[in-house]
Write an enzyme that holds these catalytic residues in place. Structure first.
Site, PDB file in Angstrom:
ATOM      1  N   ASP A 171       0.867  -1.096  -0.245  1.00  0.00           N
ATOM      2  CA  ASP A 171      -0.173  -0.053  -0.018  1.00  0.00           C
ATOM      3  C   ASP A 171       0.776   1.063  -0.001  1.00  0.00           C
ATOM      4  OD1 ASP A 171      -2.264   1.588  -0.195  1.00  0.00           O
ATOM      5  OD2 ASP A 171      -2.355   1.817   2.087  1.00  0.00           O
ATOM      6  N   ASP A 185      -7.965  -7.443   0.937  1.00  0.00           N
ATOM      7  CA  ASP A 185      -6.859  -7.456   1.995  1.00  0.00           C
ATOM      8  C   ASP A 185      -7.691  -6.947   3.268  1.00  0.00           C
ATOM      9  OD1 ASP A 185      -6.616  -4.677   0.887  1.00  0.00           O
ATOM     10  OD2 ASP A 185      -5.670  -4.750   2.973  1.00  0.00           O
TER      11      ASP A 185
END
Length: 376
Positions: free
Chosen positions: A92, A271
């Site tokens: 991320d 996720d």
RNA sequence: GGGGAGAUACCAAAGUGGCCAACUGGGGCGGACUGUAACUCCGCUGACUUUCGUCUUCGUAGGUUCGAAUCCUGCUCUCCCCA
């Protein structure tokens, strides 16, 4: 990075696919365990691979940048070498921290000024340096730097935010083109759809990102406080716009029910910190519903943790023992619960895949959603 | 035998005339957690009652007072020091 769409479900948008990376193949739909600081909390890489059967894990740009620092990761030869996970890694960009650390950052056209939550030191993230950092981490999938507005954002703010995210995306793409992988494996940039809870913004955003040739597309800014119905509605707006032959990643989601609902709507990748965080906090997800292991009723239940479970821990330890560990604040309790939850999440998406391929997904999902919502 | 200290809710421990059904911590019982500032956070924890409220509590038996966990007296028990 190639994506092969293996099967489209009957009377559902659900898909089964295969995403090929230089670190191995990923069968979709997939759940990706979150390893913010380079480690899936409490879980050995060996267990991730052999017991939980994770196929790809996450890391976080913001956290790794602050600690241990990107120089260390570079010296190690990238995150794969550093943490010993040789499968695919997605990082991320730190965009979520723009949201979750909202009090200690300032946004500008240039980027986001952060104060470290560790020592208060000041840092600047820009689309350019966030790409550079992810290059150095060596992520197989690099996320665009975005702003993730809260679920209840007003239209005007959400629109401005989206426009900023779009300009940042263009800069991310440019930086990707200007730079190359450092460790010999391919790295792909996934753009992110924002637009808060507004269908028209989501539509604009989706149409913008598909103009950018990518190996996959993400939907962000959901499960950030908006009602679940809204989240599903936004997925329904975005998915039909996204190309069929590319994987779709719904960021940060979610509960087992959320995941099945999103698979049904055409999402391929997920996720979430929920299996690990909730596990550490004593909550277990199972195919029959959830269990709060702190509850007294498990104190003398010596049956296996989850007789349907796929993990070693499910059959090796009893509910009563796990409760004892968690109530006693023994770290093994957090580990067992995390391992169970992750194994369950991976089982869930694998089973979904099987059902899609068999053409039975819709019925199966309908039954599962009821069971999963139960409290045991 | 002499001297001293103390007994408060499940435990520890504040409170020393009314704002006390009683601070706080632990324990217990629930709940929350969604691209991880999280092995974290939030409730409840004398009884009855949905709430308001009512009732019974601070070792025990009396007493003083409009009013006592708090002041006085007796009793019981515990701990410490010296013999």
């Amino acid at each position: 990075m190639d994506f092969i769409l293996k099967q489209q479900a009957n009377n559902s948008e659900a898909r089964a696919g295969l995403l090929k990376t230089d670190h191995g193949n990923i069968e979709t739909p997939i759940f990706m365990p979150v390893g913010t600081a380079g480690s899936v909390k409490g879980i050995h890489v060996r267990d991730l691979k052999e017991d939980i059967k994770a196929q790809i894990i996450l890391g976080n740009t913001y956290h790794l940048y602050l600690r241990p620092g990107i120089e260390i990761i570079e010296q190690a030869g990238g995150l794969h070498k550093f943490n010993g996970w040789d499968g695919p890694i997605l990082t991320d960009s730190g965009g979520y921290q723009v949201f979750s650390l909202g009090d200690i950052r300032k946004l500008s056209e240039e980027g986001a000024k952060f104060q470290s939550h560790i020592d208060g030191s000041r840092h600047l993230f820009t689309p350019e340096n966030v790409i550079d950092i992810q290059r150095k981490i060596g992520a197989d999938i690099i996320m665009a730097f975005d702003e993730c507005p809260p679920g209840d954002a007003e239209f005007d703010y959400a629109k401005k935010s989206l426009e900023l995210t779009q300009r940042w995306l263009d800069r991310c793409v440019e930086q990707m083109e200007k730079t190359s992988p450092l460790y010999g494996h391919q790295q792909s940039l996934f753009p992110i759809v924002q637009g808060a809870s507004f269908p028209e913004l989501r539509e604009t955003a989706a149409k913008h990102i598909i103009e950018i040739p990518s190996d996959g597309y993400a939907i962000g800014g959901l499960s950030v406080g908006e009602p679940e119905k809204v989240m599903y509605a936004m997925i329904d707006v975005v998915c039909p716009i996204l190309p069929k032959n590319k994987p779709r990643y719904l960021m940060g989601v979610g509960t087992p029910v959320n995941i099945l609902e999103a698979i049904d709507r055409g999402i391929d990748m997920f996720d979430c910190v929920m299996p690990t965080r909730n596990g550490r906090n004593g909550m277990l997800f199972t195919s029959e519903g959830t269990m709060n292991m702190r509850n007294r009723k498990w104190a003398d239940d010596f049956s296996p943790i989850d007789s349907n479970g796929t993990s070693f821990v499910d059959h090796h330890y009893s509910k009563a023992f796990l409760r004892h560990l968690i109530v006693s604040d023994e770290m093994l309790g957090a580990q067992i619960a995390s391992q169970h939850n992750l194994a369950f999440y991976l089982w869930l998406v694998k089973e979904a895949r099987t059902q899609i391929i068999n053409g039975t997904f819709k019925d199966w999902k309908g039954e599962m959603v009821v069971k999963l919502a139960q409290r045991l």
